[in-house]
Every structure is written in C-alpha cells, then in structure tokens.
Design an enzyme around this catalytic site. Structure first.
Site, PDB file in Angstrom:
ATOM      1  CD  GLU A  54       7.634 -14.694  -1.598  1.00  0.00           C
ATOM      2  OE1 GLU A  54       8.275 -14.926  -0.551  1.00  0.00           O
ATOM      3  OE2 GLU A  54       6.453 -14.300  -1.593  1.00  0.00           O
ATOM      4  CE  LYS A 135       2.976 -14.892  -0.087  1.00  0.00           C
ATOM      5  NZ  LYS A 135       4.086 -13.940   0.111  1.00  0.00           N
ATOM      6  CB  CYS A 177       6.442 -17.118   1.002  1.00  0.00           C
ATOM      7  SG  CYS A 177       7.576 -16.565   2.308  1.00  0.00           S
TER       8      CYS A 177
HETATM    9  O1  LIG Z   1       5.235 -16.142   7.266  1.00  0.00           O
HETATM   10  C1  LIG Z   1       6.245 -15.486   7.447  1.00  0.00           C
HETATM   11  O2  LIG Z   1       6.711 -15.307   8.568  1.00  0.00           O
HETATM   12  C2  LIG Z   1       6.958 -14.859   6.303  1.00  0.00           C
HETATM   13  C3  LIG Z   1       6.168 -14.890   5.035  1.00  0.00           C
HETATM   14  C4  LIG Z   1       6.771 -14.138   3.935  1.00  0.00           C
HETATM   15  O3  LIG Z   1       7.842 -13.597   4.035  1.00  0.00           O
HETATM   16  C5  LIG Z   1       6.076 -14.065   2.659  1.00  0.00           C
HETATM   17  O4  LIG Z   1       4.967 -14.559   2.525  1.00  0.00           O
HETATM   18  O5  LIG Z   1       6.651 -13.525   1.718  1.00  0.00           O
END
Ligand SMILES: O=C(O)CCC(=O)C(=O)O
Length: 310
Positions: A54, A135, A177
């Site tokens: 990411e 996303k 993510c």
């Molecule tokens: O869900 C999480 O704990 C981290 C998610 C995250 O860092 C993101 O979505 O960029």
C-alpha cells in the site's frame, strides 16, 4: 507441499507469488525506480504474480495523499498525469509477470471535487491494465493513547468488489489493507471462484502485532483460499511506522512464509492441489445452511464502479 497433477477448478496451474516488502521514502521517482529493481528481482526468482505494498510510491498518511496524488482518468492517463501508472505498466511488461501495483493516492479527474482515493492498479504481463481497486473501507480508527487515523478526512471510498482474471491461472481478488477486516468481501470473492485474496496493506505498530497475522489466517481459514498481505518495510525515520511482516497464508490457514520488518521479498508457489485437498477434507462449501442464514455471496453486489478507470 502437494503438487497439482490434474488442473484444479480454481487454479489451472501453479503460480509463484511474491510480496515485495518495499522500503519507500519521500522521493516518488526514487520509490518508483526502487520498486522496479525489486519487481525485476522477484521475476528473476521465478515469480509470475508480484505484489507491491500500500502507498509504495509515497509516505503513508493523510497529509501526503493530496500532494502525491495522480490522476488516472481518463484511462490510460498521460505520463504527466500519472508517472506511477506508466512505471507500473513498464515493470509488469519488463518482468513479464502479473503485477498488483500496491496502491497509490489517486486524484479525482475533477480537481474542484478535491476527492482522492487509495487505489491499486493491476497489470498483466504485457503491461496492459487489467483492473483497479479503490479502497472500499477507509481506515478510520481511534484507540486512545495508541493510534488515531481518519483516512475519510481526505479520501473517498471505492464502491466495488474487485475480481481479476489471470487467463493462464484463474481469478484473484484485490483489496487494500483495512478492507481485510471485512469478511464479506473475502467471502464474496471466494464464492466467485478466486484462488487468492491479495491485500497490499500498511498496518501499524498497535494493530499490526494484534491482528495482521490473525486476519490473514482468518480470511484464509473461512474461505479455504490463499491470502497474501504485502506491507511496506518499517522505516523508523518516517512519520508512519509500518508493521512489516508481509506474509502468505495457504488454504489450510498456515502462514507459509512471513517477512520480518526490513525490506524483503517473500515468495510461495500457490498450488491448486492444496486448495482442492483442503476443500475436500473440510467440505464447507457443500455444508452451508442457507435455509438458516442468508448467502452473502448472492444478491446485490457491486463489481463495477462507474467512476473507476477500466
Ligand atoms: O486495520 C488496521 O488496523 C490497519 C489498517 C490500515 O493501516 C490501513 O487501512 O491503511
């Protein structure tokens, strides 16, 4: 590990998957050249499906999204609008591999909208764009004293489940993510015949140790599918400290390879026989009780977002 003798219904032949745990900095051009070196290194090691993390071309954080954002529409964008699109397309073609290009901050083509997205571009071995994923679930959390993050202050969400067909192998799903926390996406993708769920991600030092591995294993176990989670390397002089630990989980929910925190490439050969034997041994798909609860794999599901490139 078992090796396919007959083609699996979901994975036609083994595919070598590589997650590149890339160390990125503030210089976008340098990040792109470094990504290219590592993609070529992964391909030299035999990888046919390569994943970047990411926000691999920028630091991760709400303050950075607007200044690093590139316009991807209309697709294909010009080199000025999106150097990252063109760099990723060339990397895939040079590597002759499928490339899940981590994610990059995307600017809406209408600058007055001031809308930004966190977007993954997926390219084929000829450099053609196959799909893109914005996303869907934005990372908004508040754990007092530990971490507060509000992507929705700056980003807008995507609106679809992203499935990508790789003709020689089969189908994968790509999400980003925080999307991994939502089992519905994974289940829908699995019911639509995917052999792997691919998540470029950048967890942090609070939720990473608690949930990263567990989420990868949970999505794999529930769906009896391969899962790959690809993080940036941890760079302590940056403003966001990524957890690292890029990993690949097999359909039995075993973590078959996992990085530490530093830059590293982790690879694994995904095999249809492993999918088939897991699903045969624990036959969840024929044991579901849709007379007791609804089937979330059916009904109104969005696979197209009219605002997304491609
Ligand atoms: O869900 C999480 O704990 C981290 C998610 C995250 O860092 C993101 O979505 O960029």
């Amino acid at each position: 590990m078992a090796t396919s003798t007959t083609p699996s219904p979901v994975l036609k032949k083994p595919v070598k998957l590589a997650c590149i745990q890339l160390a990125s900095g503030t210089d976008k051009g340098a990040n792109l050249s470094h990504a290219r070196e590592k993609v070529l290194e992964a391909a030299k090691g035999g990888a046919n499906l390569i994943v970047l993390p990411e926000c691999f071309n920028s630091p991760y954080g709400c303050d950075y999204f607007p200044s690093y954002a590139e316009t991807l529409l209309p697709s294909p964008p010009s080199k000025d609008q999106s150097p990252s699109y063109h760099a990723l397309s060339s990397m895939a073609a040079e590597a002759k591999a499928y490339l899940v290009g981590g994610s990059i901050p995307e600017a809406d083509p209408d600058p007055s909208s001031k809308k930004y997205y966190n977007t993954s571009l997926i390219f084929g071995p000829d450099g053609a764009l196959l799909a893109s994923h914005r996303k869907v679930h934005l990372f908004d959390i508040d754990i007092p004293g530990k971490i507060t993050f509000r992507e929705s202050d700056v980003l807008s969400p995507g609106n679809k489940v992203t499935l990508v067909d790789l003709p020689e192998y089969g189908r994968i799903a790509v999400a980003i993510c925080y999307d991994v926390r939502f089992p519905e996406l994974a289940t829908i993708a699995t019911r639509r015949g995917c052999f792997a769920l691919i998540y470029p991600g950048a967890f942090n030092l609070t939720t990473g140790p608690l949930h990263w591995r567990l989420l990868g294993q949970a999505r794999a176990m529930d769906n009896q599918i391969y899962v790959a989670m690809c993080s940036p390397a941890r760079v302590m002089d940056s403003t966001y400290h990524a957890y690292g630990h890029s990993l690949i989980v097999d359909p039995m929910a075993q973590v078959v390879t996992e990085a530490a925190e530093a830059e590293e490439i982790v690879t694994w050969e995904l095999d249809g026989a492993r999918l088939d034997e897991t699903r045969k041994g624990i036959p969840l798909s024929t044991q579901r009780r849709f007379d007791v609860y609804p089937d979330i794999g059916e009904g109104k599901i969005s696979f197209e977002d009219p605002n997304v490139p491609k």
